[in-house]
Enzyme design. Structure first.
Site, PDB file in Angstrom:
ATOM      1  CG  HIS A   1      -0.206   0.042   2.519  1.00 23.03           C
ATOM      2  ND1 HIS A   1       0.355   1.190   3.048  1.00 23.03           N
ATOM      3  CD2 HIS A   1       0.067  -0.945   3.414  1.00 23.03           C
ATOM      4  CE1 HIS A   1       0.934   0.923   4.195  1.00 23.03           C
ATOM      5  NE2 HIS A   1       0.782  -0.377   4.436  1.00 23.03           N
TER       6      HIS A   1
ATOM      7  CD  GLU B   1       1.772  -5.676   8.212  1.00 21.25           C
ATOM      8  OE1 GLU B   1       2.044  -6.902   8.185  1.00 21.25           O
ATOM      9  OE2 GLU B   1       2.482  -4.800   7.708  1.00 21.25           O
TER      10      GLU B   1
END
Length: 585
Positions: A74, A186
């Site tokens: 990201h 994550e």
């Protein structure tokens, strides 16, 4: 399972050096009795699997056992900025489900320009995203459509100002499907920036993203007092990789997180050169893109090939001039299992058409030539292969029918537009097959380009073939049939071929006359072949993997990220800052 780096890497910071095309043969005189095919550029046996811990060389896999993964971290989120200045900020509730910064959106815009400029945007079959704001914003910003306009009868990928983005709505027109997958999140736990919102909150913000695979509306995976361990992330990552084999898509973009990528990719590369291992496993910058090739060596997937073509259509005699392997059983070699990942710029796709009757390992299309006159006569009497009448055997009329049918197939399945280069053995039957399948339409006099093949070349009774709108063709001596004894496998002089095939590049062939073929030579025994013999005009696609830094390819797709530069420390920096135990219960 094997993972390899891809040729889609791109770095505007480093100049790219075009590969130098060299002939695989360096001796223009008499050849050695023990000839090694492509000096073990190709690893033709899985017997080397016992050396996997440090094995080098090239490896070949069927292309339908491979997927291309475009991995993206990201763009810069608000947690990256605050956490870089004060690590304790990662514990702040203010960073819950962190969104992108204005600089992060600039990074998204630059990566978007890159994937469109290099042509990657048109290749993606599916975009998978972690279901967090920063990854979904990055995913739709990079791979989504243009700005959304009300009144269009499709839902937007992202509504205006979703997640405090101060960004226009993004359309879902003319872009691949988007799928949110929980497994590629994550590190879970402790850090609020890694906790997601409810799916019912996300749906109105990202209407065209498919959330159907997420079972729980609320985030039941994130725990306030337990941080997921590195090895647990790696294990979850491998489950995610294995799950990819249940998908039919071949080219998949995955937008995820630094920690997830690092620990998942660290499972791969143990069978590669240390430099390639480092390419696979190093940390990602914000908005960095790397392309990898994922190889299924354990039949985890059930994909069939869209490109492979069985050959012998119409049916006809096709016994090769060297029939030794039909007379004796093939040796079965032990095989490796699992999936393997490699950088995609260390891979090539080969589309093999019986240009060779021996098999090699490359990401290529392999095609065996169509039926030749030697196939017909040799099937009836093996001694006929040595007849002077079969010197440099040309295609039969049925062989030209086989060529026509394969040509229709490669155009119908879209393969014709994907070929960058056609390599052909410099014999009549292979060059006739190559230009007939991958060449242009019928040649018209007056067009200011040379023809690939002149009319009636090699007693073909075939119209001339144009070189317009087709890839370059190069003749390579090393991919000839077994040399010696059989006159059907002896070539003419290159000066005889040039007027017959004006647009084929013969520059890599060092000797005008055939100095490799010897009448008194015996047939060498080739180490156990990976692939069975090819039928006439059969096509198989393979992936050739460079695990030893033999090639110098750079990637067209890889993108270094952090453009513009900005703070990008991941939320999980325990391994850089302090022992893991300080963050886990």
């Amino acid at each position: 399972m094997t993972l390899l780096p891809s040729s889609y890497y791109y770095s505007p910071l480093l100049p790219t050096t075009p590969p130098i095309l060299r002939s695989p043969l360096h001796t223009p005189h008499r050849r050695s009795r023990s000839r090694s095919p492509l000096p073990f550029l190709l690893r033709c046996s899985s017997a080397a699997s016992s050396e996997m811990a440090g094995s080098t060389g090239s490896t070949l896999y069927p292309s339908h056992r491979c997927k291309t993964l475009h991995l993206v971290r990201h763009a810069q989120g608000i947690h990256n900025v605050k956490g870089e200045k004060d690590y304790k900020a990662y514990l702040s509730p203010e960073l819950f489900d962190a969104h992108l910064t204005p600089l992060g959106w600039e990074q998204v815009s630059n990566l978007r320009k890159h994937v469109h400029k290099c042509g990657l945007a048109k290749k993606i079959d599916l975009v998978i995203t972690s279901p967090l704001l920063r990854t979904m914003q990055t995913a739709v910003g990079v791979f989504g459509g243009e700005s959304y306009t009300d009144g269009i009868n499709v839902p937007p990928l992202m509504v205006e100002n979703a997640g405090n983005s101060n960004h226009l709505a993004i359309s879902s027109l003319n872009c691949p499907p988007f799928l949110a997958v929980e497994q590629c999140r994550e590190h879970l736990g402790v850090h609020p920036c890694d906790k997601r919102r409810s799916i019912s909150d996300y749906r109105p913000l990202f209407p065209a993203i498919d959330f159907s695979l997420i079972e729980s509306d609320e985030d039941v995976l994130w725990k306030a007092d337990v941080r997921e361990k590195n090895e647990e992330v790696a294990s979850r990552g491998m489950k995610f990789i294995n799950w990819l084999w249940t998908r039919k898509e071949k080219e998949i973009a995955i937008v995820t997180h630094s920690g997830f990528l690092f620990h998942t990719l660290s499972n791969f590369g143990k069978d590669c050169h240390p430099t390639i291992k480092e390419e696979i496993c190093k940390h990602f910058a914000n908005c960095e893109l790397r392309t990898m090739v994922l190889v299924d060596r354990s039949m985890l997937g059930l994909d069939s090939s869209n490109y492979n073509y069985p050959g012998k259509i119409p049916q006809g005699l096709d016994l090769p001039s060297d029939v030794a392997q039909e007379k004796q059983p093939e040796k079965k070699m032990p095989g490796s299992t699992g999936s393997t990942l490699y950088p995609s710029h260390h891979c090539k796709t080969l589309h093999l058409v019986k240009l060779y009757t021996w098999s090699v390992m490359i990401d290529c299309l392999y095609v065996r030539h169509a039926q030749g006159i030697h196939n017909v006569k040799g099937e009836k009497d093996h001694k006929a292969y040595s007849s002077p009448e079969l010197f440099d055997a040309h295609l039969t009329p049925l062989g030209w029918e086989q060529v026509s049918n394969l040509r229709k197939h490669v155009h119908k399945c879209g393969l014709a537009k994907k070929i960058d280069l056609v390599v052909t053995s410099p014999l009549l039957r292979t060059m006739q097959t190559a230009v007939g399948v991958f060449g242009g339409e019928s040649y018209t006099d007056g067009i200011n380009v040379p023809s690939l093949m002149v009319e009636n070349a090699g007693n073909s009774n075939h119209l001339a073939i144009s070189s317009l709108n087709c890839p370059p063709f190069v003749a390579v001596e090393e991919c000839r049939e077994r040399l010696g004894v059989n006159l059907c496998d002896k070539r003419r002089s290159i000066s005889d071929y040039r007027p017959l095939f004006p647009a084929i590049d013969f520059s890599l062939i060092e000797s005008d006359e055939d100095v490799l073929w010897e009448a008194d030579d015996c047939h060498p025994t080739i180490e156990a072949e990976i692939c069975k013999s090819f039928a006439n005009c059969e096509l198989r696609s393979m992936v050739l993997v460079d695990r030893s830094m033999l090639g110098l390819d750079s990637s067209n797709y890889i993108y270094p990220g952090k453009i513009p530069q900005g703070l990008d420390l991941p939320s999980d920096v325990a391994q850089e800052k302090q022992p893991e135990k300080s963050h886990a219960n």
